[in-house]
Scaffold this motif. Structure first.
Motif, PDB file in Angstrom:
ATOM      1  N   PRO A 123      -4.940  22.995  49.126  1.00 43.29           N
ATOM      2  CA  PRO A 123      -3.744  23.968  48.305  1.00 43.29           C
ATOM      3  C   PRO A 123      -3.888  25.163  48.831  1.00 43.29           C
ATOM      4  CG  PRO A 123      -5.745  23.428  47.114  1.00 43.29           C
ATOM      5  CD  PRO A 123      -5.857  22.660  48.251  1.00 43.29           C
ATOM      6  N   MET A 124      -2.354  25.661  49.063  1.00 43.63           N
ATOM      7  CA  MET A 124      -2.078  27.115  49.604  1.00 43.63           C
ATOM      8  C   MET A 124      -1.458  27.738  48.438  1.00 43.63           C
ATOM      9  SD  MET A 124      -3.779  27.470  52.017  1.00 43.63           S
ATOM     10  CE  MET A 124      -5.148  26.400  52.907  1.00 43.63           C
ATOM     11  N   LYS A 125      -0.842  27.132  47.516  1.00 45.24           N
ATOM     12  CA  LYS A 125       0.230  27.688  46.522  1.00 45.24           C
ATOM     13  C   LYS A 125      -0.523  28.881  45.772  1.00 45.24           C
ATOM     14  CE  LYS A 125       4.226  25.559  45.587  1.00 45.24           C
ATOM     15  NZ  LYS A 125       4.921  24.483  44.866  1.00 45.24           N
ATOM     16  N   ARG A 126      -1.882  28.636  45.744  1.00 48.54           N
ATOM     17  CA  ARG A 126      -2.653  29.448  44.881  1.00 48.54           C
ATOM     18  C   ARG A 126      -2.777  30.861  45.493  1.00 48.54           C
ATOM     19  NH1 ARG A 126      -8.813  27.440  44.855  1.00 48.54           N
ATOM     20  NH2 ARG A 126      -7.741  25.849  43.577  1.00 48.54           N
ATOM     21  N   VAL A 127      -2.467  31.087  46.811  1.00 51.18           N
ATOM     22  CA  VAL A 127      -2.387  32.436  47.562  1.00 51.18           C
ATOM     23  C   VAL A 127      -0.765  32.846  47.688  1.00 51.18           C
ATOM     24  CG1 VAL A 127      -4.465  32.640  48.432  1.00 51.18           C
ATOM     25  CG2 VAL A 127      -2.575  31.537  49.736  1.00 51.18           C
ATOM     26  N   VAL A 165      -7.897  30.689  38.585  1.00 50.66           N
ATOM     27  CA  VAL A 165      -9.005  30.104  39.080  1.00 50.66           C
ATOM     28  C   VAL A 165     -10.008  31.463  39.729  1.00 50.66           C
ATOM     29  CG1 VAL A 165      -8.428  27.970  40.080  1.00 50.66           C
ATOM     30  CG2 VAL A 165      -8.063  30.056  41.512  1.00 50.66           C
ATOM     31  N   ALA A 166     -11.250  31.217  39.485  1.00 53.77           N
ATOM     32  CA  ALA A 166     -12.203  32.302  40.019  1.00 53.77           C
ATOM     33  C   ALA A 166     -12.486  31.984  41.596  1.00 53.77           C
ATOM     34  CB  ALA A 166     -13.599  31.926  39.217  1.00 53.77           C
ATOM     35  N   ARG A 188      -7.318  39.835  37.980  1.00 55.36           N
ATOM     36  CA  ARG A 188      -8.138  39.674  37.148  1.00 55.36           C
ATOM     37  C   ARG A 188      -8.581  38.079  37.251  1.00 55.36           C
ATOM     38  NH1 ARG A 188      -4.550  41.812  34.269  1.00 55.36           N
ATOM     39  NH2 ARG A 188      -4.684  43.995  34.253  1.00 55.36           N
ATOM     40  N   GLU A 189      -9.711  37.745  37.150  1.00 54.34           N
ATOM     41  CA  GLU A 189     -10.217  36.247  37.413  1.00 54.34           C
ATOM     42  C   GLU A 189     -10.956  35.731  36.093  1.00 54.34           C
ATOM     43  OE1 GLU A 189     -12.176  35.796  41.121  1.00 54.34           O
ATOM     44  OE2 GLU A 189     -13.381  37.590  40.813  1.00 54.34           O
ATOM     45  N   VAL A 310     -21.199  28.669  37.840  1.00 48.79           N
ATOM     46  CA  VAL A 310     -20.623  27.704  38.743  1.00 48.79           C
ATOM     47  C   VAL A 310     -19.997  28.579  39.845  1.00 48.79           C
ATOM     48  CG1 VAL A 310     -18.757  26.198  39.214  1.00 48.79           C
ATOM     49  CG2 VAL A 310     -20.108  25.864  37.180  1.00 48.79           C
ATOM     50  N   PRO A 311     -19.198  29.710  39.697  1.00 48.14           N
ATOM     51  CA  PRO A 311     -18.531  30.228  40.970  1.00 48.14           C
ATOM     52  C   PRO A 311     -19.741  31.060  41.719  1.00 48.14           C
ATOM     53  CG  PRO A 311     -17.724  31.396  38.814  1.00 48.14           C
ATOM     54  CD  PRO A 311     -18.419  29.946  38.407  1.00 48.14           C
ATOM     55  N   ARG A 312     -20.914  31.325  41.031  1.00 47.05           N
ATOM     56  CA  ARG A 312     -21.909  32.070  41.843  1.00 47.05           C
ATOM     57  C   ARG A 312     -22.888  31.158  42.625  1.00 47.05           C
ATOM     58  NH1 ARG A 312     -25.574  33.802  38.032  1.00 47.05           N
ATOM     59  NH2 ARG A 312     -26.519  34.854  39.791  1.00 47.05           N
TER      60      ARG A 312
END
Ligand code: S3P
Length: 429
Positions: A123-127, A165-166, A188-189, A310-312
């Motif tokens: 997925p690229m829409k996130r950017v 999303v983080a 902000r995340e 999780v993100p860590r």
């Protein structure tokens, strides 16, 4: 397609260093290329993903010399890149394509980004969505969701963006566009993702402030060339940390590993599972914390993993699931839906592969439950073209009932070109 057969390890012993951090290596090329002056980089990871980024900047007119030890990047300043005369191929690298989207949105030329068959599904829409809100013109397949992406660079304005999303790739793409935008850009995340971009932008003199899960950058300020020393990649060390925990009698020292707190979820998780890991010789190199990691064979037990953790540890879940399978009791991973859109669907890939090894695994939308066992059955696994799935199953093979084969292992070269030689070295003791 190459396969590799791994044999049960009699021991795992010794002292190793792992190659440079992939995330930091990408960023060193990107920021070095748009800074003024010559940036030197030592410890650069010469894996395929980072070479995609390096070749992209060469194609945009940046001179990069490599004597095998040090890279010398002749920065062209914020507005000195030139249009590539062909499509830029990002290979398998999500970091290359997503960060480049942000950086290229602010240029005065046209670019096309593509990648391999796996990257073209991601997925690229996130950017694309936040960059479009800044004024970027990006077109792609499936309404801009999939590469190839065509980017018509131009004037951008700062935005305040609440990321759903983080993701360090989303955050970094927006920050890189923010360097070119009028005014201030704020991201902000929901949880703090890796902060290498923030640290390195500060190091290069950008007008940036970070506090908690919020980052602000003001556009227009030129960056100054710096010296970068890339620490060892904790995401590569992770495979050997798990090997050191699950192989009976193991003791391994992994030297010079980056221990940025946004990346050390793997150490916290393995220690919560009862793993014997000691951080030695803590130091700071070029704005990034570094330590040597001593790991000893341990009796692990299952835990619950969710939320901030999780993100860590986002790239480590394939090998965490191997540790979980060798732990007593069950390990429950949740809040990890992002694993479904990595190089492959890592929840499905690990569940399928661990089941081949005789492990009971329940899949959930946003994670998995892994039930511990004593020993893996002999298995023939498939990497699904994903480097971290391949390496995780090879580590599992060290504690299987007999020799095990993993198919499609050439993908390991994207992030860890000398993985096989280190695996052979530590299992020789
Ligand atoms: C990375 C960010 C993470 C990570 C990837 C590298 C980076 O991706 O999984 O391997 O260098 O910014 P997301 O931003 O999609 O979480």
């Amino acid at each position: 397609m190459n396969s590799y057969t791994v044999h049960p390890a009699k021991c795992v012993k010794g002292e190793i260093t792992v190659p440079g951090d992939k995330s930091i290596s990408h960023r060193s090329i990107m920021l070095g290329s748009i800074a003024n002056g010559v940036t030197t980089v030592t410890g650069f990871l010469r894996g395929e993903d980072n070479m995609s980024t390096l070749n992209a900047f060469k194609a945009m007119g940046v001179q990069i010399e490599d004597d095998g030890v040090t890279l010398r990047i002749h920065g062209k300043g914020l507005h000195g890149l030139t249009e590539a005369d062909d499509v830029i191929d990002c290979g398998n690298s999500g970091t290359s394509i997503r960060l480049l989207c942000g950086l290229l949105a602010g240029q005065s030329f046209f670019s096309v980004l593509t990648g391999d068959k796996y990257l073209r599904k991601r997925p690229m829409k996130r950017v694309v969505t936040p960059l479009a809100a800044m004024g970027a013109k990006i077109a792609g397949r499936a309404g801009g969701e999939k590469a190839p992406l065509g980017i018509t660079g131009g004037a951008l304005s700062g935005i305040s963006y609440e990321s759903p999303v983080a993701s360090a790739q989303v955050k970094s793409a927006i920050l890189l566009a923010g360097l070119y935008a009028r005014g201030e850009t704020v991201v902000r995340e929901p949880h703090l993702s890796r902060d290498h971009s923030e640290r390195m932008l500060r190091h290069f003199g950008a007008d940036i402030e970070a506090s908690g899960t919020e980052v602000r950058v003001r556009g227009g300020r030129e960056l100054q060339a710096r010296e970068i020393v890339v620490p060892g990649d904790i995401s590569s060390a992770a495979f050997f940390l798990v090997a050191g925990l699950i192989v009976p009698g193991a003791e391994l020292l992994i030297k010079g590993v980056g221990v940025n707190p946004t990346r050390t979820g793997i150490i916290d998780i393995l220690m919560l599972m009862g793993g014997d890991i000691t951080l030695l010789n803590n130091r700071e190199i070029g704005g990034e914390p570094v330590a040597d990691l001593l790991v000893r064979s341990s009796n692990l037990h299952g835990i619950e993993i969710s939320g901030d953790l999780v993100p860590r540890a986002i790239d480590e879940f394939p090998v965490i699931s191997v540790a979980a399978a060798m732990a007593s009791g069950k390990t429950v991973v949740s809040d990890a839906r992002e694993l479904r859109v990595k190089e492959t669907d890592r929840i499905k890939a690990m569940a399928d592969n661990l089941r081949l090894a005789g492990v009971i695994v329940d899949e959930a939308d946003d994670g998995m439950t892994v039930y511990g066992t004593d020993k893996f059955k002999v298995f023939h696994a498939d990497s699904c073209g994903d480097h971290r799935i391949a390496m995780s199953m090879l580590i599992a093979g060290l504690v299987a009932d007999g020799s095990c084969t993993v198919d499609d292992v050439e993908c390991i070269a994207t992030s860890f070109p000398n993985f096989f030689s280190l695996l052979e070295q530590v299992s020789r003791g």
